[in-house]
Scaffold this active site. Structure first.
Site, mmCIF file in Angstrom:
data_model
loop_
_atom_site.group_PDB
_atom_site.id
_atom_site.type_symbol
_atom_site.label_atom_id
_atom_site.label_comp_id
_atom_site.label_asym_id
_atom_site.label_seq_id
_atom_site.Cartn_x
_atom_site.Cartn_y
_atom_site.Cartn_z
ATOM 1 N N SER A 73 0.852 -1.165 0.014
ATOM 2 C CA SER A 73 0.078 0.082 -0.151
ATOM 3 C C SER A 73 0.985 1.304 0.017
ATOM 4 O O SER A 73 1.476 1.668 -0.810
ATOM 5 C CB SER A 73 -0.859 -0.090 1.174
ATOM 6 O OG SER A 73 -1.958 0.843 1.131
ATOM 7 N N ASP A 219 -5.877 -3.723 -2.378
ATOM 8 C CA ASP A 219 -4.853 -3.514 -1.443
ATOM 9 C C ASP A 219 -4.043 -4.703 -0.871
ATOM 10 O O ASP A 219 -4.942 -5.630 -0.481
ATOM 11 C CB ASP A 219 -5.608 -2.462 -0.297
ATOM 12 C CG ASP A 219 -4.308 -1.753 0.518
ATOM 13 O OD1 ASP A 219 -3.678 -2.371 1.185
ATOM 14 O OD2 ASP A 219 -4.214 -0.749 0.201
#
Length: 752
Positions: A73, A219
Site C-alpha cells: 500500500s 490493497d
C-alpha cells in the site's frame, strides 16, 4: 626478510593500480566489505505511510545501506519511488509541492471541468452518480479511482523501462497486492512499476480495484500489510520493519458507516501484521512511529507524518548505527547501484483497449498520438487528464509496451459500465421568520452515447414548490467536444406571492411551456471557459390568480373584492445566451469570476413587442482565510401593450435582499448589487468542505415601469450568517435587517 616482503607487497599494489589505470571500462569498485544484507519491510496505512519518508531520511543520514525493499500500500508507494532512485529528500520535496488531498481523492480544479459538468455539480450536489441498467441500480466500484495518483507515479518513474525486472532497479523491490476474486496474495516482481504500486494501494471501499493481467487487484494490506516474509524471501539477513498501520478505533468513534467499514479492514490487517511481527528475528529491527491523530486519509499532513517517522528512527539510533557504513563506503555503494534508463524511443503503434461506450476512433482522435513521435509519458498523461475530466471513463491511462521489437503505447480506457443511464440528485429547503418555506427535490438523468456520433439525452426534473421538467438532445456537429445542436422542450409550474408592502395579499399560479432548438458553442478548450448558445424558441405563458384579490372602496363606502387579472402570452423568437464561469467553487467562492447573460427577441407581434434581457456578474478574491464576493445583476422585460404581471424578475430571500421574504418584490425591471465578506473559520481539507462566517450588504429593487426606476426607491439589506459547504449542498443560517425595521431569520439548504 621483512624488507623483502614489504617490497613485494608494494610492487603488487603498484602493478594492480597500473592495470586498472590502463583499463578504461573498469568502473570504480567499492572495497569488499562483508556485511549482512539489509532489507526494508514497509507497511500500509494510507496517509500515515508518509512516516516512511522520515525513516528513510534517518537511514540515509546514518549511512545505513538498503539492499532491498518490500512494500504494501503506501509502503509500496514510498518504497517503490525510493527503489526507483529517488532520494528520501527528493520524495519529500515533490510531495510538499502537491495538494495531496486533491490528488489522492481525484479532486479536480473546477475550472478544468467542461461547463456542462460544472452546471451539473452545482445543480445536483447530493452524493455520487447512480448508474441504471437492465441489471438494476449500481454504483462505481470505488469511491476514488486514484487516476491522478497513477499518472503522478507514472510521470515520476517514466525513465524506467515498463517491462523491467524489479531486481534491476537501483534497489531490488517487491509490491504486495490482493486478488479480489480469490483473496490470494499477489507479489509484483516485474512489469510497470507504477502499475504495481497502484495495485498495492487500492484500499477497499476508498480506492477502486485495478485490472492487471486479467486479475482484479486491491490493497495488499488485506493479506500482508507488513511484508516481513517477502523481504526475507529476497535474501535479507536483517529486516528493518516499519509498521505505521492504523490503530483500531474506540467504541465512541464507531458511529459512521465509513468508520465501521474502516474498522473491519483494520481488524483484518492487524491480524496479519501481528503474525509478521512475531516472525521477526532478534537481529531484526522494528520501528513503529507514534503518529497520533493522523488518520488513514489525512494526506494533507504528509510533512507531519515524515517528522514523526524521523523521530521514531532516531529513538533507536544506536541499533541503526550498528548497521552503518563508513561515509566513503556508503557513497561508493550508492554510486555503484544500477540505474536503468529508458532510451529515447519512437512510438511504433498505438493500441486502444476500450470497454466503454466511447468509440475507439474518438479516443484516438482526441489523444492525437502520432506514429513515429518521441515517447513522452507526461505529455500523453496531460491529454489523458482532459479525457478523465470529461467523466466518461472510470479511468483511462496508458502504458508503454513492446511488440515485435517495436515500442508502442497502449491506452486502457475503462468506461463507465455501471450505466448506461446515470442519475444525479439535488435537494433544496428554505424557511423564513414568518414560517414561509419551501422545498425542491431535483433529479437529473443523462444517457450519453446513444449513437456512435455522440448523441446524448439529458433530462432534468424538479418537484416541490415548483414543478419543472426539461428534456434535451445534444448532437455534436463535428467533434464530440465541439459545437452541438440541442432540440429541447420544458415545462414549469409554480406559485408566486403578490405583496402590498410587507403584506402578502394574493397568490398567482404561473405556468410556462417552451420548445426550441439551440446551437451550442463551447468557449475555451473542452468548454473549460464556458459556453454560448443561439437559437429559436416558442413559448406560452399562463398567469392565473389562485388565492386573494384586490380590495377597493366604492362610492357608497362599501369595500369591494375585485378579482385579480389573468393573462396568457404566446411568443416565438430568437434567443442568445452565454456563460463564462471561472469560479473555484459554485458557492462560497474564494477566487475567480462568473459572467452570464441572455436575451430573447420576440417575433410574434400580435400582442406587441416582447423582449427579455438579463446579465449577471460575480467576482471573488481571497487573502488567507478572508474572501470578498462582489455581485451585480440586471434584468429587463420590455412589453408593448398590456403589461402582464408575474413574468418579470423577482427579489427577496437569501442573497436576493435577505431581509425580505422570498420573491417579495416582482417587476419588469431589476437592479441588484451586493458585497459579501467571508471568513473561512474551519477548513475540512480532507472532505473539501469549509465552515464560513459571513456578512452581506445588499441593495436593489424591481419596478414595473422604466419611469419608476430611481436610486431613492432602492431597498437595502444587511445580513450576518454562517454557511457550510456540506456534501448535500450549501447550508446557510443567518439574520438580516432591512429598511424600516424589516428583518428575517433564514435557514436554507441547497440552491435558492
Amino acid at each position: 626478510m621483512q624488507k623483502f616482503c614489504f617490497s613485494v607487497l608494494v610492487s603488487l599494489a603498484l602493478l594492480t593500480a597500473a592495470a586498472h589505470a590502463q583499463d578504461p571500462v573498469t568502473p570504480s569498485t567499492t572495497p569488499s566489505v562483508k556485511r549482512p544484507k539489509i532489507c526494508l519491510a514497509l507497511s500500509g496505512g494510507g496517509a500515515r505511510g508518509f512516516a516512511h519518508v522520515g525513516v528513510l531520511k534517518t537511514l540515509e543520514a546514518l549511512n545505513v545501506p538498503i539492499d532491498c525493499i518490500a512494500g504494501t500500500s503506501m509502503g509500496a508507494v514510498v518504497g517503490g519511488l525510493y527503489a526507483a532512485g529517488l532520494s528520501a529528500t527528493e520524495i519529500e520535496q515533490r510531495l510538499d509541492a502537491l495538494k495531496l488531498n486533491d490528488i489522492a481523492l481525484d479532486r479536480v480544479d473546477r475550472r478544468a471541468l467542461p461547463q456542462p459538468l460544472r452546471e451539473e455539480d452545482e445543480q445536483y450536489p447530493l452524493g455520487a452518480t447512480v448508474g441504471v441498467s437492465n441489471n438494476g441500480v449500481r454504483l462505481p466500484t470505488g469511491v476514488v479511482q486514484a487516476t491522478q495518483f497513477l499518472e503522478l507515479l507514472q510521470n515520476w518513474t517514466a525513465k524506467i523501462p515498463s517491462n523491467i525486472d524489479f531486481d534491476r532497479l537501483p534497489i531490488p523491490f517487491r509490491a504486495v497486492a490482493t486478488d479480489l476474486e480469490n483473496g490470494k496474495m499477489v507479489v509484483f516482481d516485474k512489469g510497470p512499476l507504477h502499475t504495481a504500486i497502484r495495485a498495492s494501494m487500492a484500499a477497499p471501499g476508498v480506492f477502486a480495484p485495478i485490472q492487471v493481467n486479467g486479475r482484479m487487484l486491491t490493497d495488499g494490506g488485506l493479506v500482508r500489510n507488513l511484508p516481513v516474509d517477502i523481504a526475507r524471501s529476497m535474501g535479507a539477513d536483517i529486516v528493518i520493519a516499519v509498521n505505521i498501520g492504523t490503530p483500531l478505533l474506540p467504541r465512541d468513534q464507531l458511529q459512521t458507516f465509513f468508520n465501521i467499514s474502516q474498522q473491519m479492514v483494520n481488524i483484518l490487517t492487524e491480524q496479519n501484521v501481528e503474525a509478521q511481527k512475531a516472525s521477526l528475528h532478534s537481529t531484526d529491527i522494528l520501528i513503529e512511529p507514534d503518529l497520533g491523530s493522523i488518520s488513514f486519509m489525512d494526506f494533507g499532513r504528509s510533512a507531519e507524518a515524515s517528522v514523526m517517522g524521523q523521530k521514531a528512527a532516531l529513538e533507536i539510533q544506536a541499533k541503526l548505527s550498528a548497521l552503518s557504513l563508513p561515509p566513503h563506503l556508503y557513497v561508493a555503494q550508492q554510486q555503484a547501484r544500477l540505474n536503468p534508463q529508458l532510451p529515447t524511443i519512437k512510438i511504433g503503434f498505438v493500441d486502444i483497449a476500450s470497454n466503454g461506450l466511447v468509440p475507439e476512433a474518438d479516443i484516438r482522435r482526441q489523444l492525437g498520438i502520432k506514429i513515429g513521435s518521441i515517447y513522452n509519458a507526461e505529455e500523453i498523461n496531460r491529454k489523458l487528464t482532459i479525457l478523465n475530466n470529461s467523466r466518461e471513463y472510470d479511468s483511462i491511462n496508458h502504458e508503454l509496451v513492446q511488440r515485435d521489437g517495436d515500442y508502442g503505447v497502449r491506452i486502457n480506457a475503462n468506461g463507465r459500465n455501471w450505466g448506461p443511464h446515470f442519475l444525479r440528485f439535488g435537494l433544496a429547503l428554505s424557511s423564513g421568520l414568518d414560517g414561509n418555506g419551501g422545498y425542491r427535490l431535483q433529479i437529473g438523468h443523462r444517457r450519453p452515447w446513444l449513437t456512435a456520433g455522440g448523441l446524448e439525452w439529458r433530462n432534468d426534473l424538479e418537484f416541490g414548490n415548483t414543478l419543472f421538467a426539461h428534456s434535451e438532445l445534444r448532437q455534436p456537429l463535428f467533434e464530440r467536444e465541439g459545437m452541438f445542436v440541442a432540440p429541447y422542450v420544458d415545462f414549469r409550474q409554480s406559485n408566486r406571492n403578490l405583496y402590498q408592502g410587507n403584506t402578502r395579499i394574493a397568490e398567482y399560479s404561473l405556468r410556462s411551456e417552451q420548445i426550441g432548438l439551440d446551437l451550442g458553442i463551447p468557449l475555451g478548450a473542452q468548454s473549460t471557459l464556458g459556453e454560448a448558445r443561439i437559437g429559436v424558441g416558442a413559448s406560452r405563458h399562463y398567469v392565473r390568480p389562485s388565492i386573494g384579490g384586490l380590495l377597493s372602496v366604492g362610492q357608497d363606502g362599501n369595500i369591494n373584492l375585485m378579482p385579480l387579472p389573468s393573462a396568457e402570452l404566446k411568443q416565438v423568437g430568437l434567443k442568445a445566451a452565454f456563460v463564462i464561469d471561472q469560479l473555484d467553487a459554485p458557492v462560497f467562492p474564494r477566487d475567480g469570476y462568473k459572467l452570464d447573460s441572455r436575451v430573447f427577441f420576440g417575433l410574434e407581434q400580435t400582442q406587441g413587442k416582447y423582449q427579455e434581457l438579463e446579465a449577471n456578474a460575480l467576482w471573488a478574491h481571497s487573502a488567507g482565510r478572508h474572501s470578498i464576493n462582489l455581485k451585480f445583476s440586471a434584468a429587463g422585460l420590455f412589453q408593448a401593450g398590456d403589461e402582464i404581471r408575474g413574468l418579470g424578475s423577482t427579489l427577496g430571500g437569501f442573497q436576493q435582499l435577505s431581509a425580505y421574504q422570498q420573491d417579495q418584490f416582482a417587476g419588469n425591471y431589476k437592479l441588484y448589487g451586493s458585497a459579501t465578506y467571508l471568513l473561512r473559520a474551519v477548513n475540512f481539507d480532507l472532505a473539501g468542505q469549509s465552515l464560513f462566517l459571513g456578512s452581506s450588504l445588499e441593495v436593489g429593487n424591481t419596478w414595473d415601469k422604466r419611469s419608476d426606476i430611481s436610486l431613492g426607491s432602492v431597498r437595502k439589506s444587511l445580513s450576518l450568517f454562517a454557511g457550510f459547504s456540506s456534501f448535500i449542498g450549501p447550508i446557510y443560517l443567518g439574520f438580516a435587517i432591512g429598511d424600516g425595521g424589516n428583518k428575517s431569520v433564514f435557514f436554507q439548504l441547497g440552491r435558492q
